[in-house]
Design a protein around this motif. Sequence first.
Motif, PDB file in Angstrom:
ATOM      1  N   THR A 228      34.820  40.313  37.260  1.00  0.00           N
ATOM      2  CA  THR A 228      35.556  39.137  37.740  1.00  0.00           C
ATOM      3  C   THR A 228      37.042  39.493  37.838  1.00  0.00           C
ATOM      4  OG1 THR A 228      35.990  38.308  35.514  1.00  0.00           O
ATOM      5  CG2 THR A 228      33.939  37.583  36.571  1.00  0.00           C
ATOM      6  N   ARG A 229      37.801  38.587  38.441  1.00  0.00           N
ATOM      7  CA  ARG A 229      39.251  38.794  38.554  1.00  0.00           C
ATOM      8  C   ARG A 229      39.878  38.962  37.164  1.00  0.00           C
ATOM      9  NH1 ARG A 229      42.914  36.619  42.687  1.00  0.00           N
ATOM     10  NH2 ARG A 229      41.023  35.992  43.731  1.00  0.00           N
ATOM     11  N   GLU A 230      39.446  38.081  36.271  1.00  0.00           N
ATOM     12  CA  GLU A 230      40.015  38.070  34.921  1.00  0.00           C
ATOM     13  C   GLU A 230      39.676  39.361  34.151  1.00  0.00           C
ATOM     14  OE1 GLU A 230      38.234  34.968  32.593  1.00  0.00           O
ATOM     15  OE2 GLU A 230      39.244  35.653  30.762  1.00  0.00           O
ATOM     16  N   SER A 232      38.721  42.228  35.378  1.00  0.00           N
ATOM     17  CA  SER A 232      39.317  43.389  36.045  1.00  0.00           C
ATOM     18  C   SER A 232      40.766  43.574  35.615  1.00  0.00           C
ATOM     19  CB  SER A 232      39.279  43.209  37.570  1.00  0.00           C
ATOM     20  OG  SER A 232      37.961  43.281  38.033  1.00  0.00           O
ATOM     21  N   ASP A 253      34.086  37.352  42.928  1.00  0.00           N
ATOM     22  CA  ASP A 253      35.549  37.488  42.930  1.00  0.00           C
ATOM     23  C   ASP A 253      36.027  38.683  43.744  1.00  0.00           C
ATOM     24  OD1 ASP A 253      35.688  35.351  41.274  1.00  0.00           O
ATOM     25  OD2 ASP A 253      36.608  36.390  39.573  1.00  0.00           O
ATOM     26  N   THR A 254      37.218  38.561  44.271  1.00  0.00           N
ATOM     27  CA  THR A 254      37.926  39.728  44.799  1.00  0.00           C
ATOM     28  C   THR A 254      39.055  40.036  43.819  1.00  0.00           C
ATOM     29  OG1 THR A 254      39.317  38.306  46.142  1.00  0.00           O
ATOM     30  CG2 THR A 254      37.426  39.300  47.232  1.00  0.00           C
ATOM     31  N   VAL A 255      39.495  41.290  43.852  1.00  0.00           N
ATOM     32  CA  VAL A 255      40.477  41.735  42.872  1.00  0.00           C
ATOM     33  C   VAL A 255      41.670  42.331  43.605  1.00  0.00           C
ATOM     34  CG1 VAL A 255      40.860  43.372  40.997  1.00  0.00           C
ATOM     35  CG2 VAL A 255      38.669  42.210  41.192  1.00  0.00           C
ATOM     36  N   GLU A 256      42.861  41.919  43.220  1.00  0.00           N
ATOM     37  CA  GLU A 256      44.066  42.481  43.829  1.00  0.00           C
ATOM     38  C   GLU A 256      44.586  43.615  42.965  1.00  0.00           C
ATOM     39  OE1 GLU A 256      47.489  40.028  44.724  1.00  0.00           O
ATOM     40  OE2 GLU A 256      46.160  38.723  45.887  1.00  0.00           O
TER      41      GLU A 256
END
Length: 324
Positions: A228-230, A232, A253-256
């Motif tokens: 998940t974003r969190e 990651s 989720d996508t991750v920046e």
Amino acid sequence: MVVEDVPGPRPGPTEVLIDVAAAGVCGTELHFLDGLLTPARTPITLGHEVAGVVAEVGDGVEDVAVGDRVAVHYRHACHRCRSCQAGNDHLCDAPLGFLAFASDGGFAEQVVVPASAVVRVPDGLDLAVAATLCCSGTTALHAVGVAGVRAGADAVVYGTGGVGLALVQVLREAGARPIAVARDPQRLRLARELGAEVTVDGSGDVEAPIREATGGAGADVVFELVGTRETSAAALASLGKRGTLVYVGYSFDTVEISPLSLVVPEQRIVTSVGNRRSELVEALDLGARGLLRTTVDEHFLDDAPRVLDELRAGRIVGRAVLRP
Ligand SMILES: [Zn+2]
Ligand SMILES: [Zn+2]
């Protein structure tokens, strides 16, 4: 998902019919039900972690006999394409079948697979345990290989489902120092029993305890099993110089990612999917020698919908299997 009666499958030439003893219930099942993954056809029978006894062999099958105790490699590789020739049969370009993704899986009394996809289960290894090793144990072996973990490495296992608990053991065998992160205290206890040197409560700050456990340096490897974003962000923040983040898990989720934050400490992000057939052979061998243990939570096939709800709610500790 429904449980229903369907015509029994029949083995064609070079195929085998297996009486399923047990099939593992994996997080991937939830990805199918949620629509994150789409099977090649529907309806399809789920269950890609399968072990059982050969009930019938088709024409031309020579290496497998009726009565053999076998586990199934989920991706039925062609052993001829470019990926297979390069030793990457888990990425086969033209698979003969793909359990629960393109062909019917093992949440059933019987399943038909190519004879080339089965691996003999060593004597003394329980078939329910063998089923779970088809995915959790093999995925862990593959991910550790992809990461190139060295002895003495500080390796974080972020998420302690079936794959995470197998990773802890494979890392310990590789001489690394496993650090397990999870929200559930019961799972953290199990991770510690299986060889985690440090456990971190995933519901709080993850970076600080990992920095502390690694003398401030950060981890050499983080296996991201949640995706998940969190998680990651926390995984990247916990990584040390030249550290490797390995994605095994994923979510919607996508991750920046800021390239700068990776470039300066020369960190790497790699991914690991599934496993090679040879890794299934290895996982079964480790299982038979007691070096790769699974806590198996057994249920009947008819209870599949309820077991999946429990998996989703995080109430399964170890690996659930369905028995017909
Ligand atoms: Zn799986
Ligand atoms: Zn191939």
